[in-house]
Design a protein around this motif. Structure first.
Motif, PDB file in Angstrom:
ATOM      1  N   MET A 163      76.221 -26.085 129.761  1.00 18.88           N
ATOM      2  CA  MET A 163      76.405 -25.697 131.120  1.00 18.88           C
ATOM      3  C   MET A 163      74.978 -26.533 131.666  1.00 18.88           C
ATOM      4  SD  MET A 163      76.879 -22.545 133.546  1.00 18.88           S
ATOM      5  CE  MET A 163      75.898 -22.307 135.063  1.00 18.88           C
ATOM      6  N   LEU A 164      74.788 -27.226 132.734  1.00 19.02           N
ATOM      7  CA  LEU A 164      73.694 -27.723 133.412  1.00 19.02           C
ATOM      8  C   LEU A 164      73.823 -27.536 134.771  1.00 19.02           C
ATOM      9  CD1 LEU A 164      70.935 -29.148 133.220  1.00 19.02           C
ATOM     10  CD2 LEU A 164      72.228 -30.895 133.503  1.00 19.02           C
ATOM     11  N   MET A 165      72.686 -26.942 135.412  1.00 21.98           N
ATOM     12  CA  MET A 165      72.587 -26.576 136.759  1.00 21.98           C
ATOM     13  C   MET A 165      71.305 -27.023 137.424  1.00 21.98           C
ATOM     14  SD  MET A 165      73.921 -23.378 138.996  1.00 21.98           S
ATOM     15  CE  MET A 165      73.692 -23.311 140.631  1.00 21.98           C
ATOM     16  N   ARG A 166      70.725 -27.791 138.203  1.00 22.82           N
ATOM     17  CA  ARG A 166      69.838 -28.286 139.095  1.00 22.82           C
ATOM     18  C   ARG A 166      69.826 -27.785 140.456  1.00 22.82           C
ATOM     19  NH1 ARG A 166      67.500 -32.325 135.864  1.00 22.82           N
ATOM     20  NH2 ARG A 166      68.919 -33.286 134.459  1.00 22.82           N
ATOM     21  N   ARG A 167      68.409 -27.343 140.832  1.00 21.45           N
ATOM     22  CA  ARG A 167      68.380 -26.875 142.260  1.00 21.45           C
ATOM     23  C   ARG A 167      68.654 -28.172 143.202  1.00 21.45           C
ATOM     24  NH1 ARG A 167      62.945 -23.248 141.414  1.00 21.45           N
ATOM     25  NH2 ARG A 167      63.864 -21.598 140.114  1.00 21.45           N
ATOM     26  N   GLU A 168      69.134 -27.739 144.124  1.00 20.65           N
ATOM     27  CA  GLU A 168      69.379 -28.675 145.272  1.00 20.65           C
ATOM     28  C   GLU A 168      68.084 -29.354 145.800  1.00 20.65           C
ATOM     29  OE1 GLU A 168      72.938 -28.988 148.423  1.00 20.65           O
ATOM     30  OE2 GLU A 168      71.572 -27.536 148.757  1.00 20.65           O
ATOM     31  N   LYS A 169      68.171 -30.636 145.880  1.00 21.21           N
ATOM     32  CA  LYS A 169      66.995 -31.506 146.649  1.00 21.21           C
ATOM     33  C   LYS A 169      65.805 -31.837 145.409  1.00 21.21           C
ATOM     34  CE  LYS A 169      68.048 -30.122 151.318  1.00 21.21           C
ATOM     35  NZ  LYS A 169      67.567 -29.593 152.521  1.00 21.21           N
ATOM     36  N   ILE A 170      65.342 -30.682 145.005  1.00 25.55           N
ATOM     37  CA  ILE A 170      64.073 -30.858 143.929  1.00 25.55           C
ATOM     38  C   ILE A 170      64.545 -30.942 142.624  1.00 25.55           C
ATOM     39  CG2 ILE A 170      62.633 -29.416 145.216  1.00 25.55           C
ATOM     40  CD1 ILE A 170      62.949 -27.097 143.413  1.00 25.55           C
ATOM     41  N   LEU A 171      65.940 -30.827 142.383  1.00 22.02           N
ATOM     42  CA  LEU A 171      66.674 -31.294 141.149  1.00 22.02           C
ATOM     43  C   LEU A 171      65.765 -30.402 139.924  1.00 22.02           C
ATOM     44  CD1 LEU A 171      67.459 -34.881 141.612  1.00 22.02           C
ATOM     45  CD2 LEU A 171      68.641 -33.047 141.987  1.00 22.02           C
ATOM     46  N   LYS A 172      65.245 -29.499 140.025  1.00 19.63           N
ATOM     47  CA  LYS A 172      64.614 -28.675 139.116  1.00 19.63           C
ATOM     48  C   LYS A 172      65.619 -27.882 138.097  1.00 19.63           C
ATOM     49  CE  LYS A 172      60.923 -25.350 137.978  1.00 19.63           C
ATOM     50  NZ  LYS A 172      59.944 -24.290 138.227  1.00 19.63           N
ATOM     51  N   VAL A 173      65.699 -28.002 136.906  1.00 20.44           N
ATOM     52  CA  VAL A 173      66.788 -27.194 136.267  1.00 20.44           C
ATOM     53  C   VAL A 173      66.545 -25.828 136.183  1.00 20.44           C
ATOM     54  CG1 VAL A 173      67.774 -26.810 133.850  1.00 20.44           C
ATOM     55  CG2 VAL A 173      66.770 -29.200 134.466  1.00 20.44           C
ATOM     56  N   CYS A 174      67.668 -25.070 136.620  1.00 17.72           N
ATOM     57  CA  CYS A 174      67.827 -23.719 136.418  1.00 17.72           C
ATOM     58  C   CYS A 174      68.590 -22.817 135.397  1.00 17.72           C
ATOM     59  CB  CYS A 174      68.221 -22.902 138.285  1.00 17.72           C
ATOM     60  SG  CYS A 174      69.717 -23.549 138.839  1.00 17.72           S
ATOM     61  N   ALA A 175      69.353 -23.728 134.993  1.00 18.60           N
ATOM     62  CA  ALA A 175      70.260 -23.135 133.913  1.00 18.60           C
ATOM     63  C   ALA A 175      70.669 -24.290 132.939  1.00 18.60           C
ATOM     64  CB  ALA A 175      71.521 -22.622 134.442  1.00 18.60           C
ATOM     65  N   ASN A 176      70.433 -24.176 131.769  1.00 22.66           N
ATOM     66  CA  ASN A 176      70.672 -25.318 130.661  1.00 22.66           C
ATOM     67  C   ASN A 176      70.949 -24.526 129.320  1.00 22.66           C
ATOM     68  OD1 ASN A 176      70.849 -27.655 129.128  1.00 22.66           O
ATOM     69  ND2 ASN A 176      68.655 -27.667 128.791  1.00 22.66           N
ATOM     70  N   PHE A 177      72.319 -24.349 128.997  1.00 25.06           N
ATOM     71  CA  PHE A 177      72.634 -23.721 127.763  1.00 25.06           C
ATOM     72  C   PHE A 177      73.897 -24.398 127.284  1.00 25.06           C
ATOM     73  CE2 PHE A 177      74.305 -21.275 131.316  1.00 25.06           C
ATOM     74  CZ  PHE A 177      75.526 -21.186 130.910  1.00 25.06           C
ATOM     75  N   VAL A 178      74.131 -24.218 125.998  1.00 21.38           N
ATOM     76  CA  VAL A 178      75.359 -24.567 125.144  1.00 21.38           C
ATOM     77  C   VAL A 178      76.300 -23.308 125.343  1.00 21.38           C
ATOM     78  CG1 VAL A 178      76.426 -24.957 122.889  1.00 21.38           C
ATOM     79  CG2 VAL A 178      73.932 -26.009 123.357  1.00 21.38           C
ATOM     80  N   VAL A 179      77.282 -23.818 125.685  1.00 21.50           N
ATOM     81  CA  VAL A 179      78.599 -22.694 126.079  1.00 21.50           C
ATOM     82  C   VAL A 179      78.805 -22.094 124.531  1.00 21.50           C
ATOM     83  CG1 VAL A 179      80.793 -22.257 126.996  1.00 21.50           C
ATOM     84  CG2 VAL A 179      79.229 -23.857 128.045  1.00 21.50           C
ATOM     85  N   ALA A 180      78.380 -20.979 124.601  1.00 23.21           N
ATOM     86  CA  ALA A 180      78.787 -20.374 123.286  1.00 23.21           C
ATOM     87  C   ALA A 180      79.974 -19.498 123.064  1.00 23.21           C
ATOM     88  CB  ALA A 180      77.613 -18.976 122.855  1.00 23.21           C
ATOM     89  N   PRO A 181      80.831 -19.890 122.061  1.00 23.47           N
ATOM     90  CA  PRO A 181      82.089 -19.190 121.861  1.00 23.47           C
ATOM     91  C   PRO A 181      82.027 -17.667 121.986  1.00 23.47           C
ATOM     92  CG  PRO A 181      81.695 -20.950 120.207  1.00 23.47           C
ATOM     93  CD  PRO A 181      80.707 -20.886 120.998  1.00 23.47           C
ATOM     94  N   GLY A 182      82.692 -16.933 122.426  1.00 21.86           N
ATOM     95  CA  GLY A 182      82.876 -15.655 122.470  1.00 21.86           C
ATOM     96  C   GLY A 182      82.189 -14.979 123.907  1.00 21.86           C
ATOM     97  N   THR A 183      81.576 -15.887 124.545  1.00 25.53           N
ATOM     98  CA  THR A 183      80.871 -15.399 125.873  1.00 25.53           C
ATOM     99  C   THR A 183      81.888 -14.797 126.667  1.00 25.53           C
ATOM    100  OG1 THR A 183      79.153 -17.244 125.728  1.00 25.53           O
ATOM    101  CG2 THR A 183      79.452 -16.082 127.896  1.00 25.53           C
ATOM    102  N   GLU A 184      81.463 -13.602 127.322  1.00 23.23           N
ATOM    103  CA  GLU A 184      82.372 -12.805 128.094  1.00 23.23           C
ATOM    104  C   GLU A 184      82.122 -12.994 129.599  1.00 23.23           C
ATOM    105  OE1 GLU A 184      84.265  -8.106 128.763  1.00 23.23           O
ATOM    106  OE2 GLU A 184      82.502  -8.675 127.296  1.00 23.23           O
TER     107      GLU A 184
END
Length: 229
Positions: free
Chosen positions: A112-133
């Motif tokens: 999962m990758l998420m960047r802030r609007e306009k400035i495009l700074k990464v605010c979330a970056n992680f492999v989707v781990a099996p078992g995540t609730e």
């Protein structure tokens, strides 16, 4: 008439010709001829004609290809959302932007990758781990709460996130895509686990053989020592 002879000037009338002959100038009938000539020149130009002049820029800029790190990935999900992080006992806004689930074309892992609007700074970056609730937020059907190991700041850090979408339908689409991503990553981890088990079995066999060889050498050494005595 005296002033005309002296080289002065007059406006209009019959004296205009005399003044011209005397070396002076006048504003009279000859101006009509000039106007007529100017009108003739303008009449020959097309007011609709496009200007074809070319101007070369002082500084020439070369196009630079932007590298995002997403070139080798396929988009499985892409929706605008707002992300919050639980910190110091309260929810703090992490950023507003496009939430993407990306699958690597070769390794097949989904992150999962998420960047802030306009400035495009990464605010979330992680492999989707099996078992995540994924848990629904108690006060919003458009939000999900979950914990994960995040790498947005360049180092692994356990985070608790809340992600909110614009509608309940989009939130449900995210939940479906997120669970599918967990299934994909679980299948990709199985061969790696089997390879690890196989490697562990081989290592155990080698260790056992080493122990047996050591015991055999020890026994031979004892026999040799007794023979020498």
């Amino acid at each position: 008439a005296a002033s005309g002879a002296a080289g002065g000037f007059t406006f209009g009338g019959a004296g205009a010709g005399a003044n011209a002959a005397a070396g002076g100038f006048s504003f009279g009938a000859s101006a009509d001829n000039d106007d007529a000539g100017a009108e003739g020149d303008d009449a020959g130009a097309d007011p609709e004609e496009e200007c074809k002049a070319e101007f070369k820029p002082v500084v020439e800029l070369t196009e630079v290809e932007e590298v995002t790190g997403e070139e080798d990935e396929e988009v499985l999900f892409d929706q605008k959302a707002k992300l919050y992080r639980f910190e110091s006992g309260e929810w703090k806004e992490r950023g507003l932007g496009q939430c993407k689930l990306l699958q690597h074309k070769e390794r097949k892992k989904v992150r999962m990758l998420m960047r802030r609007e306009k400035i495009l700074k990464v605010c979330a970056n992680f492999v989707v781990a099996p078992g995540t609730e994924l848990q629904e937020h108690p006060s919003s059907e458009k939000s999900w709460v979950f914990g994960t190991m995040d790498f947005a700041e360049g180092v692994a850090k356990q985070e608790t996130f809340c992600i909110r979408f614009g509608s309940e339908e989009k939130a449900q689409e995210f939940s479906k895509a997120f669970h599918e991503a967990m299934d994909i990553n679980a299948k990709e981890e199985e061969p790696a686990a089997e390879a690890g088990e196989a490697a562990g079995g081989e290592a155990a066999d080698e260790a056992k053989e080493g122990d047996e060889l050591a015991k055999e050498l020890e026994a031979k050494a004892e026999v040799k020592a007794e023979a020498e005595e």
